[in-house]
Scaffold this motif. Sequence first.
Motif: not given
Lengths: 137, 139, 285
Positions: C22-25, C27-31, C101-103
Motif C-alpha cells: 500500500v505504502v509503495q503504490r 507513494t508512486e501514485v502521489a509522486t 489511495l483509491k487506486d
Amino acid sequence: MERVPVLKIGDILLVSIQVDMSDQTAVQLQEDLAERIVATGCHGVIIDITALDIVDSFVGRMLSTIASISRVLDAETVVVGMRPAVAITLVELGLSLNGIRTALNVERGMELIAAAQADDYDYSAEDEPDDETTATR
Amino acid sequence: MTAGIDLGHPQAQAIQSDEDVVRVRQLVRTVAVAARLSLVDQTKLVTAASELARNTLVYGGGGVAEVTTVDNGRRRGIRIVFADDGPGIVDLDLALTDGYTTGGGLGLGLSGARRLVDEFDIVTGSGQGTRITVIKWSR
Amino acid sequence: MALSAEENGRLTGLLSEHAERVVQRWTEVATASLRGRLSQAELRRQVQDLHRSMVEAGRGGSFDLESESAGELRAVLAELSRGRARQGFTATETAVSVYGLKDVLLELLESDADTALRDYVAFSSLVDQMGLFTFESFVRTREGLIADQAEQLLELSTPVVKIWEGVVAVPLVGTLDSARAQVVMERLLQTLVDTSSPYAIIDITGVPAVDTQVAQHILKTVVAARLMGADCIISGIRPQIAQTIVALGIEFGDIATKASLADALRHVLRLTGAETARRQPRRES
C-alpha cells in the motif's frame, strides 16, 4: 485590602501603581496622597501607571481628583507611563482626563515638574505680578 | 446579535464585592489572551468588562459575569454576559447617554463600554433586573 | 457514509496486511501527480504517516473523521495540507496525494471479486471525506497566509521614523482606511514610548483624500498621544483636503497644523529650544 505605597524623592512624591487596584484601593490612595502632600510639603506628585494594563472610568476619575486636590495643596501632578493601548481605549471610552498633565515616563515627568517650579521661581524673582506664586513664596 | 458557536463552557465569576470586579477583569484578560485578541482589543474588552462589572455591583446590587469564547465561522471572539436581579433600568435611552449618571460616576460606564465592544445587547426593565451581553471579535 | 463495522474491519485488515505494498503504490501514485517537486523520500514518509494513522483509526473502531479514534488521522491530514499550502502546491495537487489511495485499494480488491465492488464504493467515500478535509485545511492555511501578508504590507506601508532627538514622524502615503489608520495609530504611539519622544509629526502630504472617518482617526491619535504625554503636529494638508475638512465640519481644535514636514520640524525645534533656553511656562492658567 492592598495599599499603594507613596515614596518621597526629594521634593517629589512618587506613586508607582503596580497592582490591579480595586475601587477601594484607589480611593485609599487618593486619601493617602492628600495626607502625604500636606505632611511632606512636596510640590510635585508623579503617578506612574506603566504597569496598569487598563484604566477605566473609575481610575480615570481618581487621577483627575488627585490632580485637583494636589493643585489646591499647591502641588503639581503628572501622570506618566500610560500605555498606548490604554490611551487608545480611553479615547474610545470618551475619557479625556481634563486638567491632568501627562508625560511619557518618570524622567520626563520630573523634568516637567522641575520646569513648572523653575517658572514659579522665575516669576517671583523677576517680580512679575503673579498671584499664583506670591501666595506661597 | 450574531450568535456564533460556543467553544467550551462559559466561565462564571460572581460579582458581590470590589475585589470581584478585579477578578472579572483578570478572568476576561486570561480568556482574551487565550483567544488571541490583539493587545488593543484585549485592553478595550477588559476595560468594558470593568465598567459593566462595576455597574452590576453598584446598580444591580451584585450579580454574575459569564465569559465564553465563541466562533462565528470566520472569526473568534469573546462573549461576556452580565446579569443581575436588581431594580433594572427604567429609561434605557437616557442610561446610554454619555455623561448621564445616577450613581455619582462619570456617566461613561454603559455608553463608553458600548463603544469598546463590537456587539452590545441589553435586556432590562423596571423591576426585571438587567442582562447585558457584549461580544468582541478578533480582528 | 460511515463504514459498517464489517467494512471497517476489512479495510483495517487490508491496510495492515498489505502495508508495504500500500505504502509503495500510494507513494508512486502521489509522486506522479506532483511531478518531482517533492522528493520521493519525503512523500514516502508522509504516506507512511497517513497509512499508520489510518490503521490506528481503524483499530480504534472508526475511520470516520469526526470520531475520536481518527484524531491522529485528522492531525496528519491537516499537517500535510498545511505543508503543501506553504510550499505553494495547488489544492488539487494536495488532494491527489490522498485520492491516490483509491487506486491502490482498487488494485488490492480486484483479486477478491465477491465483495469487491461494495467495499470499493464504501472505501472510496471514506477517501473522499479525507480529501475534502485536506482541501479545507489547505484553504484555511492559505487564508491565514494571505491575512499575514496583508498585515505585513500594512506595516511596510506605515514607517514611523525618528527624525530628531525627541521627534518622530509618520509620512502617510496612499489611501487611509480604517484598518490602516488603526495600525498607524498603534505604531506611532508605541514608537513614542520606545524612543521616549514627546513630539510626533503626522505628515499627510501623500494622502489623496480625507473623509470624516480618516479625520476622526487622526484626531483620536492626537488625543491618545496627549494622554500619554506627547504632542502631535499635522503637516502637509493640501488645499483640497483643507477644504474637505472645513466642509465636513471637522473640528481640529487646538491641534497644531503646518504646511510642510519642514515647517512642522521647525515648529517643534522652536518649542524644545524655547524650553531649554528659558523654561517655558507650562502651568495651565
